[in-house]
Design an enzyme around this catalytic site. Structure first.
Site, PDB file in Angstrom:
ATOM      1  N   ARG A 148      -2.485  -2.012  -3.586  1.00  0.00           N
ATOM      2  CA  ARG A 148      -3.677  -1.198  -3.383  1.00  0.00           C
ATOM      3  C   ARG A 148      -3.559   0.055  -4.246  1.00  0.00           C
ATOM      4  NH1 ARG A 148      -4.994   3.127   0.910  1.00  0.00           N
ATOM      5  NH2 ARG A 148      -7.251   3.300   0.731  1.00  0.00           N
ATOM      6  N   ARG A 173      -8.818  15.958   6.461  1.00  0.00           N
ATOM      7  CA  ARG A 173      -9.650  16.367   5.316  1.00  0.00           C
ATOM      8  C   ARG A 173     -10.968  16.934   5.801  1.00  0.00           C
ATOM      9  NH1 ARG A 173      -9.506  10.706   2.441  1.00  0.00           N
ATOM     10  NH2 ARG A 173      -7.330  10.307   2.924  1.00  0.00           N
ATOM     11  N   ASN A 212       0.859  -1.168   0.000  1.00  0.00           N
ATOM     12  CA  ASN A 212       0.000   0.000   0.000  1.00  0.00           C
ATOM     13  C   ASN A 212       0.908   1.235   0.000  1.00  0.00           C
ATOM     14  OD1 ASN A 212      -1.804   2.036   0.473  1.00  0.00           O
ATOM     15  ND2 ASN A 212      -2.732   1.105   2.292  1.00  0.00           N
ATOM     16  N   HIS A 245     -12.337   3.428  -0.124  1.00  0.00           N
ATOM     17  CA  HIS A 245     -12.351   2.465   0.994  1.00  0.00           C
ATOM     18  C   HIS A 245     -13.219   1.253   0.644  1.00  0.00           C
ATOM     19  CE1 HIS A 245     -11.603   5.909   4.127  1.00  0.00           C
ATOM     20  NE2 HIS A 245     -10.447   5.399   3.719  1.00  0.00           N
ATOM     21  N   GLU A 290      -8.036  -4.878   5.167  1.00  0.00           N
ATOM     22  CA  GLU A 290      -7.963  -4.618   3.735  1.00  0.00           C
ATOM     23  C   GLU A 290      -6.902  -5.478   3.064  1.00  0.00           C
ATOM     24  OE1 GLU A 290      -7.939  -0.403   5.076  1.00  0.00           O
ATOM     25  OE2 GLU A 290      -8.751  -0.008   3.095  1.00  0.00           O
TER      26      GLU A 290
END
Ligand code: ADP
Length: 381
Positions: free
Chosen positions: A76, A226, A10, A165, A369
């Protein structure tokens, strides 16, 4: 059967995380990460160095990446655009297409593509597979995926709500149905992925029908740094009045906003300590975070009509009992009752935190994940 292994990578803009996963048993053999890549104070200049360092760390941990058990490297990739929504075995042509997609996700895709290139060079004899964060939401209903803006312009520039996601929302949704002992197709659920990045999804019978992120991972919930939802008018206003150019505004909304922008801290453990010491800015940041989350939960209950389960996941969702309490407080009339003793009880695996009489089940389900990516890799090979 020998244990097949997948190395999951990732690569973000300044970090690279890796895990060596057994897709069949679900066991994570080992993993690690390299931070601050390319930052002035760092001794890791770029992703190539980071990956070489990761491989050296794996070697020290006794992992032989040349061994035959390694069946794939899973990468990813944040943005798959319209065309990439299945796990994709990478060759030069595919990578060239991926590079073009970077225009759609200039902050997120370039590091992944760089990671892919370096990893293929360092491990040329194994399949490299890209798994996309947008994939799960590819088939969002048109009404949820479409922005109400000029249609030609949106089509010309591929502007839609993509959602992110996705690997986590799909994995957690499947685990939640499993935990309830019901077929995925018979369960309507809301999944709240609350980490540094945060997003919500509504999933009806296994199919996503809403999600909070949009063209980019900036839309939706309040996040670590964010802003989440903001009036687009703020951008033109800042541009005109504050003399900020588009890069500056974008960077401000992505890296200097959210909980950090309001309180100067993005980690919820330290935010809690600040609140307890009477810090008003930290309290406001927390209140704004919770308010937005509740707004989305209410919206998704209406989108679904009937909801069976609400599931919390990721760093904050799995660990912060106060967030779970406050997100669902006072919703008994809507069929949601959290048992605070269960909510506070420590636990590692999937667990129920709703009261026995709660019409809607409330769960905590750890996301994984990397495992989902590893399983996607072996499924496509
Ligand atoms: P990422 O989006 O980077 O993958 P994670 O899902 O790992 O993020 O979530 C990281 C965040 O989770 C931390 O910044 C912190 O705010 C929160 N977190 C982690 N552990 C705890 C905890 N024990 N209590 C409260 N918050 C936590």
């Amino acid at each position: 059967m020998t244990d097949r292994l997948v190395l999951v990578i990732n690569a973000g803009s300044s970090s690279l995380k890796y895990q060596l996963v057994e897709p069949d048993s679900g066991v994570t053999r080992t993993g690690g990460g390299i931070q601050q890549i390319g930052e002035p104070s760092s001794r890791v200049a770029d992703h190539e160095e980071a990956l070489r360092l990761a491989f050296a760390q794996l070697g020290e941990a006794g992992v032989d990446l040349g061994a035959r058990d390694l069946v794939a490297v899973g990468h990813r990739v944040v943005h798959g655009g319209n065309d990439f929504y299945r796990p994709t075995v990478l060759d030069d042509a595919r990578i060239a297409e991926l590079e073009k997609l970077s225009e759609l996700a200039p902050l997120h895709n370039p590091p992944a593509v760089q990671g892919i290139k370096v990893a293929r060079r360092l491990l040329p004899d194994v399949a490299h597979v890209a798994v996309f964060d947008t994939a799960f939401f590819h088939d969002l209903p048109a009404a949820a995926a479409t922005y109400a803006m000029n249609r030609e312009l949106a089509e010309r520039w591929r502007i839609r709500r993509y959602g992110f996601h996705g690997t986590s929302h799909r994995y957690v949704g499947e685990r939640a149905a499993e935990f309830l002992g019901r077929p995925l197709g018979a369960v309507n659920q809301i999944v709240l992925h609350l980490g540094n990045g945060a997003s919500a999804s509504a999933i009806a019978g296994g199919k996503p029908v809403e999600t909070s992120m949009g063209l980019t991972p900036l839309e939706g919930l309040v996040m670590g740094t964010r802003s989440g939802d903001i009036d687009p008018g703020v951008i033109s206003y800042l541009w005109r009045r504050a003399n900020m150019d588009v890069d500056k505004i974008e960077s401000m909304l992505n890296n200097q906003s959210g909980v950090w922008g309001l309180a100067g801290e993005r980690d919820f453990r330290r935010l809690r300590a600040m609140i307890e010491s009477g810090d008003d800015a930290a309290q406001l940041a927390y209140d704004v975070f919770i308010h937005r989350l509740r707004k989305y939960i209410g919206a998704y209950l209406a989108v679904l009509g009937h909801t069976d389960v609400i599931t919390f996941t990721a760093g904050i969702g799995e660990n912060d009992a106060a967030v779970r309490r406050d997100a669902l407080a006072g919703l008994e009339e809507l069929g949601i009752a959290v048992d605070q003793r269960r909510n506070l009880a420590a636990g590692a695996g999937a667990r129920r935190i709703s009261a026995d009489g709660s019409r809607i089940a409330v769960l905590v389900v750890p996301t994984n994940e990397e495992l989902a990516i590893a399983r996607d890799c072996v499924a496509v090979l």
